[in-house]
Design an enzyme around this catalytic site. Structure first.
Site, short mmCIF file in Angstrom:
data_model
loop_
_atom_site.label_atom_id
_atom_site.label_comp_id
_atom_site.label_asym_id
_atom_site.label_seq_id
_atom_site.Cartn_x
_atom_site.Cartn_y
_atom_site.Cartn_z
N LYS A 114 -11.44 1.27 13.18
CA LYS A 114 -10.29 1.81 13.92
C LYS A 114 -10.08 1.83 15.30
CE LYS A 114 -7.58 1.62 10.20
NZ LYS A 114 -6.33 1.11 10.03
N TYR A 118 -15.74 3.10 8.88
CA TYR A 118 -14.02 2.96 8.92
C TYR A 118 -13.45 3.48 10.43
CZ TYR A 118 -9.29 4.55 8.19
OH TYR A 118 -8.13 4.82 8.10
N GLY A 147 0.91 -1.18 -0.11
CA GLY A 147 -0.11 -0.16 0.03
C GLY A 147 0.83 1.31 -0.04
N PHE A 148 0.24 2.43 0.23
CA PHE A 148 0.83 3.61 0.15
C PHE A 148 1.86 3.81 1.19
CE2 PHE A 148 -0.14 7.97 1.70
CZ PHE A 148 0.97 8.71 1.45
N ILE A 149 1.27 3.74 2.37
CA ILE A 149 2.25 3.99 3.51
C ILE A 149 3.12 2.77 3.85
CG2 ILE A 149 2.50 4.80 5.89
CD1 ILE A 149 -0.38 6.15 5.58
N1 LIG Z 1 -3.49 7.61 4.19
C1 LIG Z 1 -3.99 8.05 5.33
O1 LIG Z 1 -4.09 9.54 5.36
C2 LIG Z 1 -4.42 7.39 6.58
C3 LIG Z 1 -4.88 8.11 7.50
C4 LIG Z 1 -5.15 7.62 8.85
C5 LIG Z 1 -4.68 6.02 8.81
N2 LIG Z 1 -4.38 5.27 7.88
C6 LIG Z 1 -4.06 3.93 7.90
O2 LIG Z 1 -2.69 3.84 7.46
C7 LIG Z 1 -2.63 2.14 6.88
C8 LIG Z 1 -2.23 2.30 5.46
O3 LIG Z 1 -3.17 3.29 4.51
P1 LIG Z 1 -2.59 3.71 3.11
O4 LIG Z 1 -3.19 5.00 2.87
O5 LIG Z 1 -1.27 3.34 2.66
O6 LIG Z 1 -3.69 2.65 2.45
P2 LIG Z 1 -3.59 1.67 1.19
O7 LIG Z 1 -4.87 1.10 0.89
O8 LIG Z 1 -2.57 2.00 0.44
O9 LIG Z 1 -2.74 0.55 2.04
C9 LIG Z 1 -3.38 -0.61 2.85
C10 LIG Z 1 -2.91 -1.98 2.26
O10 LIG Z 1 -3.51 -2.85 2.88
C11 LIG Z 1 -4.03 -4.00 1.99
N3 LIG Z 1 -5.01 -4.91 2.64
C12 LIG Z 1 -6.45 -4.37 2.78
N4 LIG Z 1 -6.94 -5.24 3.48
C13 LIG Z 1 -6.23 -6.58 3.60
C14 LIG Z 1 -6.23 -7.53 4.13
N5 LIG Z 1 -7.42 -8.04 4.84
N6 LIG Z 1 -5.26 -8.43 4.25
C15 LIG Z 1 -4.03 -8.03 3.87
N7 LIG Z 1 -3.80 -7.02 3.15
C16 LIG Z 1 -5.16 -6.01 3.01
C17 LIG Z 1 -4.18 -3.33 0.81
O11 LIG Z 1 -4.07 -4.03 -0.46
C18 LIG Z 1 -3.44 -2.28 0.74
O12 LIG Z 1 -2.16 -2.41 -0.04
C19 LIG Z 1 -4.10 1.77 6.91
O13 LIG Z 1 -4.41 1.14 8.10
C20 LIG Z 1 -5.00 3.22 7.13
O14 LIG Z 1 -6.35 2.84 7.60
C21 LIG Z 1 -4.06 6.18 6.53
#
Ligand SMILES: NC(=O)c1ccc[n+]([C@@H]2O[C@H](COP(=O)([O-])OP(=O)(O)OC[C@H]3O[C@@H](n4cnc5c(N)ncnc54)[C@H](O)[C@@H]3O)[C@@H](O)[C@H]2O)c1
Length: 309
Positions: A150, A146, A11-13
């Site tokens: 969390k 969502y 994923g992104f982060i």
């Molecule tokens: N981007 C933001 O601004 C933000 C803000 C608050 C919290 N977060 C949290 O940070 C984390 C990363 O977010 P992101 O923006 O990189 O999102 P993202 O969707 O790019 O990354 C999440 C990754 O998790 C994988 N995934 C989803 N469900 C899954 C499962 N059941 N089993 C295995 N893999 C699974 C997805 O394929 C994806 O690659 C998440 O937990 C998100 O809730 C993100």
């Protein structure tokens, strides 16, 4: 040699974190199911070939157990989740499954082996805030499935930490952006639209405030929390307030182009302001965000120009 497991590593982060851990010389194992929230092709590009990938779902306990049995793991960064606030309104069951059931599975395996966990939670757990900057003790009033998923996952973190006495931290992120940013998020959408001369859609009047946080600052916070084996809750934001209208203005200035803005209805689940009080993370783990919104957008835009087709 230290081995870290990153869930959501495609994923992104997660992928930004994986790159940094590998740069620092750690062994990295990743889990990702390539969830269809956005394109698999996009996620495949995120993968660092030096990380060992297990493609699978964290809701599948037997799959997870194999990963833990086959690898010596010293710490887990748990970022896998279904991440979109608005989409969760349509598919709440999928969100609770991935974000709550998946987290419970991981915590069980980590508690049995006393493996440190750092979990990616969200500022959305606060809901409509009573005050900004918002500290960790602010009441929690989620307004989307969502955000509630969390909050439940955080409660699981706290339960396992107390019940089994091992280090678990849950970090609350504030609107993260940067290279490989999720295509559904405002900065990614707006930057693309301005550079390609397409219209920008703003939900509501654009005066909603966000504490936009550059991804390498989040990575810095996560690694500091992990290295110290910190326990409990930490806000990871920038502690700045930027309106969505301001954001467009900064993107216009940096791109040196005018945006074509269309205002549409506010979306269910969106809060009107976020801004982190990061005193706790600063004092206890030495978290020190380095990017302002302007320097972050500049860096993101140059990545975007190099990487867009
Ligand atoms: N981007 C933001 O601004 C933000 C803000 C608050 C919290 N977060 C949290 O940070 C984390 C990363 O977010 P992101 O923006 O990189 O999102 P993202 O969707 O790019 O990354 C999440 C990754 O998790 C994988 N995934 C989803 N469900 C899954 C499962 N059941 N089993 C295995 N893999 C699974 C997805 O394929 C994806 O690659 C998440 O937990 C998100 O809730 C993100």
């Amino acid at each position: 040699m230290t081995n870290y497991l990153v869930t959501g590593g495609a994923g992104f982060i997660g992928s930004n974190l994986v790159d940094e851990l590998i740069k620092r010389g750690y062994n990295v194992i990743t889990i990702d199911n390539f969830d269809d929230y956005y394109s698999e092709d996009y996620k495949l590009k995120n993968l660092n070939p030096k990380a060992k990938l297990y493609k699978g779902d964290i809701t599948n306990y037997e799959f997870l157990k194999v990963v833990f049995d086959e690898n010596k793991i010293d710490g887990v960064f748990h970022l896998a989740a279904k991440a979109g606030v608005r989409a969760s309104v349509e598919k709440p069951g999928e969100y609770f499954n991935a974000n709550v059931v998946g987290t419970a599975n991981l915590l069980k395996l980590c508690s049995e082996r006393k493996i440190k966990v750092v979990f990616a939670s969200s500022s959305s757990v606060y809901g409509e805030v009573e005050y900004i900057p918002t500290d960790e003790n602010h009441p929690k009033n989620p307004i989307s499935p969502y955000a509630l998923s969390k909050l439940h996952a955080e409660q699981l973190c706290e339960f396992y930490m107390n019940q089994y006495d091992f280090p678990v931290a849950w970090t609350r992120f504030y609107t993260v952006y940067g290279p490989r940013g999720r295509p559904d998020m405002a900065i990614a959408k707006f930057t693309k639209a301005v550079l390609k001369g397409e219209p920008i859609e703003i939900y509501g009047n654009g005066e909603q405030l966000r504490d936009f946080t550059y991804v390498s600052d989040i990575v810095q916070g996560l690694t500091k929390v992990m290295q110290l084996g910190a326990r409990g809750c930490f806000n990871l934001g920038t502690s700045q307030k930027v309106s969505v209208n301001d954001l467009v203005k900064y993107i216009e200035e940096i791109a040196n182009r005018k945006a074509n803005v269309i205002y549409t209805d506010k979306k269910e689940g969106d809060v009107s302001r976020t801004m982190a009080d990061i005193t706790k993370a600063r004092e206890l783990v030495g978290y020190n965000p380095e990017y302002t919104i302007q320097s972050g957008i500049k860096e993101y835009m140059s990545w975007f120009v190099k990487n867009s087709d």
